[in-house]
Design a protein around this motif. Structure first.
Motif, PDB file in Angstrom:
ATOM      1  N   ALA A  19     -10.221  84.608 -33.522  1.00 27.00           N
ATOM      2  CA  ALA A  19      -9.718  85.875 -34.075  1.00 27.00           C
ATOM      3  C   ALA A  19      -8.640  86.402 -33.078  1.00 27.00           C
ATOM      4  O   ALA A  19      -8.871  86.486 -31.833  1.00 27.00           O
ATOM      5  CB  ALA A  19     -10.972  86.959 -34.281  1.00 27.00           C
ATOM      6  N   ALA A  20      -7.575  86.803 -33.535  1.00 23.79           N
ATOM      7  CA  ALA A  20      -6.478  87.374 -32.842  1.00 23.79           C
ATOM      8  C   ALA A  20      -6.033  88.861 -33.552  1.00 23.79           C
ATOM      9  O   ALA A  20      -6.800  89.262 -34.306  1.00 23.79           O
ATOM     10  CB  ALA A  20      -5.203  86.362 -32.944  1.00 23.79           C
ATOM     11  N   GLY A  21      -5.194  89.174 -32.890  1.00 22.02           N
ATOM     12  CA  GLY A  21      -4.451  90.629 -33.260  1.00 22.02           C
ATOM     13  C   GLY A  21      -3.745  90.664 -34.569  1.00 22.02           C
ATOM     14  O   GLY A  21      -2.371  90.734 -34.316  1.00 22.02           O
ATOM     15  N   TRP A  22      -4.235  90.659 -35.547  1.00 19.70           N
ATOM     16  CA  TRP A  22      -3.523  90.899 -37.048  1.00 19.70           C
ATOM     17  C   TRP A  22      -3.250  92.141 -37.212  1.00 19.70           C
ATOM     18  O   TRP A  22      -4.059  93.222 -36.922  1.00 19.70           O
ATOM     19  CB  TRP A  22      -4.249  90.005 -38.055  1.00 19.70           C
ATOM     20  CG  TRP A  22      -4.046  88.653 -38.002  1.00 19.70           C
ATOM     21  CD1 TRP A  22      -3.076  87.831 -38.262  1.00 19.70           C
ATOM     22  CD2 TRP A  22      -5.136  87.716 -37.520  1.00 19.70           C
ATOM     23  NE1 TRP A  22      -3.281  86.620 -38.114  1.00 19.70           N
ATOM     24  CE2 TRP A  22      -4.553  86.276 -37.418  1.00 19.70           C
ATOM     25  CE3 TRP A  22      -6.488  87.902 -37.086  1.00 19.70           C
ATOM     26  CZ2 TRP A  22      -5.527  85.397 -37.299  1.00 19.70           C
ATOM     27  CZ3 TRP A  22      -7.272  86.806 -36.623  1.00 19.70           C
ATOM     28  CH2 TRP A  22      -6.558  85.502 -36.769  1.00 19.70           C
ATOM     29  N   ASP A  23      -2.176  92.513 -37.772  1.00 19.25           N
ATOM     30  CA  ASP A  23      -1.869  93.964 -38.432  1.00 19.25           C
ATOM     31  C   ASP A  23      -2.432  94.164 -39.746  1.00 19.25           C
ATOM     32  O   ASP A  23      -2.624  95.440 -40.142  1.00 19.25           O
ATOM     33  CB  ASP A  23      -0.302  94.005 -38.388  1.00 19.25           C
ATOM     34  CG  ASP A  23       0.429  93.799 -37.039  1.00 19.25           C
ATOM     35  OD1 ASP A  23      -0.050  94.731 -36.219  1.00 19.25           O
ATOM     36  OD2 ASP A  23       1.134  92.695 -36.701  1.00 19.25           O
ATOM     37  N   VAL A  24      -2.435  93.033 -40.312  1.00 17.76           N
ATOM     38  CA  VAL A  24      -3.015  93.306 -41.852  1.00 17.76           C
ATOM     39  C   VAL A  24      -3.940  91.953 -42.122  1.00 17.76           C
ATOM     40  O   VAL A  24      -3.417  90.961 -41.928  1.00 17.76           O
ATOM     41  CB  VAL A  24      -1.698  93.462 -42.861  1.00 17.76           C
ATOM     42  CG1 VAL A  24      -2.432  93.522 -44.230  1.00 17.76           C
ATOM     43  CG2 VAL A  24      -0.794  94.470 -42.649  1.00 17.76           C
ATOM     44  N   LEU A  25      -5.211  92.477 -42.613  1.00 16.87           N
ATOM     45  CA  LEU A  25      -5.859  91.386 -43.455  1.00 16.87           C
ATOM     46  C   LEU A  25      -6.005  91.526 -44.810  1.00 16.87           C
ATOM     47  O   LEU A  25      -6.064  92.608 -45.323  1.00 16.87           O
ATOM     48  CB  LEU A  25      -7.034  91.531 -42.865  1.00 16.87           C
ATOM     49  CG  LEU A  25      -7.672  91.670 -41.497  1.00 16.87           C
ATOM     50  CD1 LEU A  25      -9.356  91.632 -41.157  1.00 16.87           C
ATOM     51  CD2 LEU A  25      -7.470  89.955 -40.671  1.00 16.87           C
ATOM     52  N   VAL A  26      -5.614  90.566 -45.412  1.00 22.24           N
ATOM     53  CA  VAL A  26      -5.670  90.169 -46.982  1.00 22.24           C
ATOM     54  C   VAL A  26      -6.822  89.520 -47.408  1.00 22.24           C
ATOM     55  O   VAL A  26      -6.869  88.238 -47.028  1.00 22.24           O
ATOM     56  CB  VAL A  26      -4.026  89.663 -47.637  1.00 22.24           C
ATOM     57  CG1 VAL A  26      -4.178  89.469 -49.202  1.00 22.24           C
ATOM     58  CG2 VAL A  26      -3.081  90.671 -47.018  1.00 22.24           C
ATOM     59  N   LEU A  27      -7.694  89.885 -48.164  1.00 20.33           N
ATOM     60  CA  LEU A  27      -8.883  89.248 -48.551  1.00 20.33           C
ATOM     61  C   LEU A  27      -8.727  88.805 -50.073  1.00 20.33           C
ATOM     62  O   LEU A  27      -8.734  89.598 -51.095  1.00 20.33           O
ATOM     63  CB  LEU A  27     -10.358  90.306 -48.224  1.00 20.33           C
ATOM     64  CG  LEU A  27     -10.153  90.607 -47.038  1.00 20.33           C
ATOM     65  CD1 LEU A  27     -11.586  91.769 -46.840  1.00 20.33           C
ATOM     66  CD2 LEU A  27     -10.189  89.956 -45.983  1.00 20.33           C
ATOM     67  N   GLY A  28      -8.544  87.527 -50.228  1.00 17.66           N
ATOM     68  CA  GLY A  28      -8.277  86.983 -51.705  1.00 17.66           C
ATOM     69  C   GLY A  28      -7.167  86.361 -51.662  1.00 17.66           C
ATOM     70  O   GLY A  28      -6.065  87.023 -51.870  1.00 17.66           O
ATOM     71  N   ALA A  29      -7.098  85.395 -52.298  1.00 22.59           N
ATOM     72  CA  ALA A  29      -5.778  84.505 -52.381  1.00 22.59           C
ATOM     73  C   ALA A  29      -5.529  84.182 -53.702  1.00 22.59           C
ATOM     74  O   ALA A  29      -4.957  82.920 -53.956  1.00 22.59           O
ATOM     75  CB  ALA A  29      -5.470  83.374 -51.339  1.00 22.59           C
ATOM     76  N   GLY A  30      -5.838  84.960 -54.638  1.00 22.24           N
ATOM     77  CA  GLY A  30      -5.143  84.770 -56.003  1.00 22.24           C
ATOM     78  C   GLY A  30      -3.928  85.154 -55.990  1.00 22.24           C
ATOM     79  O   GLY A  30      -3.139  85.515 -55.144  1.00 22.24           O
ATOM     80  N   ARG A  31      -3.249  85.291 -57.210  1.00 18.65           N
ATOM     81  CA  ARG A  31      -1.696  85.814 -57.280  1.00 18.65           C
ATOM     82  C   ARG A  31      -1.419  87.238 -56.601  1.00 18.65           C
ATOM     83  O   ARG A  31      -0.476  87.525 -56.159  1.00 18.65           O
ATOM     84  CB  ARG A  31      -1.508  85.703 -58.679  1.00 18.65           C
ATOM     85  CG  ARG A  31      -2.067  86.651 -59.792  1.00 18.65           C
ATOM     86  CD  ARG A  31      -1.414  86.656 -61.174  1.00 18.65           C
ATOM     87  NE  ARG A  31      -2.462  86.789 -62.088  1.00 18.65           N
ATOM     88  CZ  ARG A  31      -2.140  86.880 -63.310  1.00 18.65           C
ATOM     89  NH1 ARG A  31      -0.890  86.685 -63.772  1.00 18.65           N
ATOM     90  NH2 ARG A  31      -3.062  87.154 -64.307  1.00 18.65           N
ATOM     91  N   MET A  32      -2.390  88.182 -57.090  1.00 20.41           N
ATOM     92  CA  MET A  32      -2.181  89.421 -56.232  1.00 20.41           C
ATOM     93  C   MET A  32      -2.290  89.442 -54.782  1.00 20.41           C
ATOM     94  O   MET A  32      -1.552  89.942 -54.015  1.00 20.41           O
ATOM     95  CB  MET A  32      -3.201  90.373 -56.731  1.00 20.41           C
ATOM     96  CG  MET A  32      -3.327  90.500 -58.348  1.00 20.41           C
ATOM     97  SD  MET A  32      -1.762  91.262 -59.005  1.00 20.41           S
ATOM     98  CE  MET A  32      -2.085  92.926 -58.580  1.00 20.41           C
ATOM     99  N   GLY A  33      -3.164  88.726 -54.076  1.00 22.74           N
ATOM    100  CA  GLY A  33      -3.374  88.433 -52.649  1.00 22.74           C
ATOM    101  C   GLY A  33      -2.121  87.842 -52.076  1.00 22.74           C
ATOM    102  O   GLY A  33      -1.683  88.151 -51.199  1.00 22.74           O
ATOM    103  N   THR A  34      -2.120  86.811 -52.673  1.00 22.77           N
ATOM    104  CA  THR A  34      -0.713  85.908 -52.051  1.00 22.77           C
ATOM    105  C   THR A  34       0.544  86.752 -52.270  1.00 22.77           C
ATOM    106  O   THR A  34       1.318  86.329 -51.439  1.00 22.77           O
ATOM    107  CB  THR A  34      -0.711  84.349 -52.921  1.00 22.77           C
ATOM    108  OG1 THR A  34      -0.543  84.599 -54.113  1.00 22.77           O
ATOM    109  CG2 THR A  34      -1.802  83.527 -52.675  1.00 22.77           C
ATOM    110  N   ALA A  35       0.933  87.489 -53.398  1.00 28.63           N
ATOM    111  CA  ALA A  35       1.992  88.028 -53.520  1.00 28.63           C
ATOM    112  C   ALA A  35       2.382  89.175 -52.634  1.00 28.63           C
ATOM    113  O   ALA A  35       3.165  89.541 -51.843  1.00 28.63           O
ATOM    114  CB  ALA A  35       1.960  88.681 -54.936  1.00 28.63           C
TER     115      ALA A  35
END
Length: 387
Positions: A19-35
């Protein structure tokens, strides 16, 4: 500016994750999450973004891979046309590999500027599918078809090339200030088990888990939402089609030419109650894989679409025989447009739903622009507020 350094991808538990220092986590890699991940990297390349997905890219169990992939302005509020056109430009340009193709959409009924019989003369492959006596007039609309699964793959790969990190085969649950990540593996008896668990904190979390998103926020954070879900099946009609066959809308059904045949897209009438488990119904006493609501829609359309009463329709024997997936219903509305909103401090819910084919990309960009503090493109409607 120097090209971005590609992000890191963790595809399986054999790759050590820290685990590192991310600014944003995006949960879910469907078209909405990947976009939204890609747009965040576009707008704030200095931010570190981690995209987390329970399956692969794209997830074969999610709604994205079964989505119709039908872009159209028909029935869309006029103040959303500009961003819908922006989304189509992205599909034809940046995501040109998603199998996009311009088509005509024919809305069949009692009204319209065109004579249905004349249209059948121009499209003879529709002759056995449509009975003009049941729908003598037609309205003609512009449409664009594409493959949402290919779009998710292209957006995810582009996001990684732009510097986003990607963690696959990992189940995520919300915790205050971040997410608990369970890296999954498969035993020699084919059981999916948790290999290791990590808690990751980030100032901003985007929940793009589709129909599971509202429940994830309620279960993880105790936040009540008005959103819902519905199970939609997309049965196959085995009639010949080509690259020039129009999309049809008739008796509430949409028939989308695909892979030499037709994918049937039934309407979403209502939310499914909590705990509902989809199950097949019966047609003249014979078990089928089509749920009762879908069967009723198909039977009611026979007057206009007689091909539905032939062996060309794949009804299946059980639910597993008919493609289907859970759809998010923003605000519980079967006609709800894609939506995003901050449901808790720093936690943003992103929902596609039935209109994600047309407005999904622009809604993902809306959220990315809000987080990045960037103005929306000229001509877009003001920010959409919750109802």
């Amino acid at each position: 500016m120097a090209p971005a350094t590609a992000g890191q991808v963790w595809a399986h538990v054999g790759q050590p994750f820290k685990a590192a220092g991310w600014d944003v986590l995006v949960l879910g890699a469907g078209r909405m999450g990947t976009a939204v991940t890609l747009f965040l990297r576009d707008l704030r390349p200095e931010w570190r973004v981690l995209l987390v997905e329970e399956g692969g890219l794209p997830n074969e169990d999610g709604a994205t891979i079964l989505a119709p992939g039908l872009w159209t302005l028909a029935g869309l509020p006029e103040d959303r046309h500009a961003e819908a056109q922006w989304g189509r430009a992205q599909l034809e340009g940046r995501f040109g590999g998603a199998g996009g193709q311009a088509r005509t959409l024919l809305s069949l009924g009692q009204d319209g500027e065109e004579d249905t019989g004349a249209l059948l003369t121009r499209h003879p492959e529709l002759t056995g599918m449509v009975d003009p006596a049941g729908a003598p007039r037609a309205a003609v609309h512009e449409a664009f078809t594409y493959r949402p699964g290919a779009l998710a793959l292209a957006a995810g790969q582009a996001a990684v090339r732009a510097g986003a990190d990607l963690l696959l085969n990992t189940r995520a649950s919300l915790i205050p200030g971040g997410a608990c990540l369970e890296r999954l593996t498969v035993t020699n008896t084919h059981q999916i088990v948790t290999h290791e668990t990590h808690e990751v904190q980030a100032p901003q979390v985007v929940v793009a888990l589709g129909a599971a998103g509202p429940h994830a926020t309620e279960h993880g954070l105790g936040v009540h939402t008005r959103h819902a879900r519905a199970y939609r099946q997309t049965p196959r009609l085995n009639v010949p089609t080509s690259d020039t066959t129009p999309v049809l809308h008739a008796a509430g059904l949409t028939l989308r030419p695909q892979s030499g045949g037709v994918t049937i897209i039934p309407p979403v009438h209502h939310r499914d109650p909590h705990g509902y488990a989809p199950q097949g119904g019966q047609l003249t006493g014979v078990p089928t894989g089509l749920r009762r609501e879908t069967l009723e829609d198909l039977v009611s359309a026979l007057e206009v679409l007689p091909a539905l009463g032939t062996d060309a329709l794949e009804t299946g024997r059980s639910l597993a025989d008919v493609p289907g997936a859970w759809l998010a219903l923003p605000h519980g509305d079967p006609a709800g447009l894609p939506w995003h909103g901050e449901v808790a401090p720093g936690v943003h819910l992103l929902l596609g739903g039935p209109q994600a084919d047309t407005l999904g990309l622009s809604t993902a960009y809306r959220l990315a622009a809000q987080l990045a503090g960037v103005a929306l493109p000229e001509g877009w409607a003001p920010a959409v507020s919750p109802r």
